[in-house]
Design a protein around this motif. Structure first.
Motif, mmCIF file in Angstrom:
data_model
loop_
_atom_site.group_PDB
_atom_site.id
_atom_site.type_symbol
_atom_site.label_atom_id
_atom_site.label_comp_id
_atom_site.label_asym_id
_atom_site.label_seq_id
_atom_site.Cartn_x
_atom_site.Cartn_y
_atom_site.Cartn_z
ATOM 1 N N TYR A 74 0.981 -1.317 -0.166
ATOM 2 C CA TYR A 74 -0.079 -0.037 0.049
ATOM 3 C C TYR A 74 0.802 1.345 -0.119
ATOM 4 O O TYR A 74 0.306 2.390 -0.403
ATOM 5 C CB TYR A 74 -0.996 -0.047 1.254
ATOM 6 C CG TYR A 74 -0.239 0.118 2.446
ATOM 7 C CD1 TYR A 74 0.295 1.168 3.062
ATOM 8 C CD2 TYR A 74 0.006 -1.013 3.196
ATOM 9 C CE1 TYR A 74 0.806 1.352 4.423
ATOM 10 C CE2 TYR A 74 0.373 -1.020 4.473
ATOM 11 C CZ TYR A 74 1.021 0.407 5.057
ATOM 12 O OH TYR A 74 1.632 0.109 6.195
ATOM 13 N N TYR A 77 0.790 4.289 -2.485
ATOM 14 C CA TYR A 77 -0.299 5.034 -2.741
ATOM 15 C C TYR A 77 -0.765 6.110 -1.850
ATOM 16 O O TYR A 77 -1.272 7.152 -2.108
ATOM 17 C CB TYR A 77 -1.937 3.951 -2.786
ATOM 18 C CG TYR A 77 -1.952 2.779 -3.389
ATOM 19 C CD1 TYR A 77 -1.997 3.008 -4.984
ATOM 20 C CD2 TYR A 77 -1.673 1.459 -3.176
ATOM 21 C CE1 TYR A 77 -1.837 1.786 -5.585
ATOM 22 C CE2 TYR A 77 -1.547 0.698 -3.840
ATOM 23 C CZ TYR A 77 -1.701 0.520 -5.276
ATOM 24 O OH TYR A 77 -1.838 -0.541 -6.012
ATOM 25 N N ASN A 78 -0.144 6.334 -0.696
ATOM 26 C CA ASN A 78 -0.342 7.161 0.214
ATOM 27 C C ASN A 78 0.667 8.386 0.164
ATOM 28 O O ASN A 78 1.832 8.401 -0.502
ATOM 29 C CB ASN A 78 -0.155 6.414 1.690
ATOM 30 C CG ASN A 78 -0.970 5.406 1.796
ATOM 31 O OD1 ASN A 78 -1.882 5.441 1.354
ATOM 32 N ND2 ASN A 78 -0.616 4.462 2.560
ATOM 33 N N GLU A 84 -10.429 9.653 -2.517
ATOM 34 C CA GLU A 84 -9.418 8.617 -3.272
ATOM 35 C C GLU A 84 -8.994 7.610 -2.130
ATOM 36 O O GLU A 84 -9.038 6.421 -2.719
ATOM 37 C CB GLU A 84 -8.114 9.550 -3.390
ATOM 38 C CG GLU A 84 -8.468 10.574 -4.575
ATOM 39 C CD GLU A 84 -7.136 11.259 -4.498
ATOM 40 O OE1 GLU A 84 -7.067 12.121 -5.817
ATOM 41 O OE2 GLU A 84 -6.440 11.391 -3.641
ATOM 42 N N MET A 88 -9.817 3.672 -3.158
ATOM 43 C CA MET A 88 -8.598 2.934 -3.168
ATOM 44 C C MET A 88 -8.536 1.554 -2.254
ATOM 45 O O MET A 88 -8.084 0.584 -2.543
ATOM 46 C CB MET A 88 -7.290 3.704 -2.915
ATOM 47 C CG MET A 88 -5.992 2.939 -2.945
ATOM 48 S SD MET A 88 -5.654 1.900 -4.489
ATOM 49 C CE MET A 88 -5.563 3.293 -5.567
#
Length: 106
Positions: A74, A77-78, A84, A88
């Motif tokens: 993950y 993505y952050n 969002e 997500m």
């Protein structure tokens, strides 16, 4: 809108598969693949995981079976905006299920 939300993935102990409710959510689970919880938070994933384990706004599966954060799944993505992160969370859970993971996501 600020980018202050994160998605996160928690590895769960395989004993979570003893839960019928968890198994029923994952009919296409491939034995041997990880069992995970996917969530989104306005906190850092580390703090959110600690909260789960302490029982604060916790998913029962994470509190009982949570082992560690799987940052490789993950981190890229952050951070992101709230909307969002919500989207997500769902997309990441679907993608992991397609790969044969057992996933809990609400």
């Amino acid at each position: 809108m600020a980018r202050n939300h994160n998605v996160y993935v928690v590895e769960l102990h395989q004993d979570v598969l003893k839960s019928r409710k968890f198994r029923d959510e994952n009919p296409n689970y491939i034995p041997g693949k990880p069992c995970v919880y996917v969530g989104a938070t306005g906190l850092s994933p580390d703090v959110r995981f600690d909260n789960h384990k302490a029982g604060y706004k916790s998913c029962r599966f994470v509190k009982k079976y949570g082992l560690t954060l799987l940052t490789d799944l993950y981190e890229k993505y952050n951070p992101m905006k709230y909307d969002e992160a919500c989207e997500m969370e769902k997309k990441l859970a679907r993608a992991l299920r397609i790969k044969g993971y057992a996933v809990w996501q609400r």
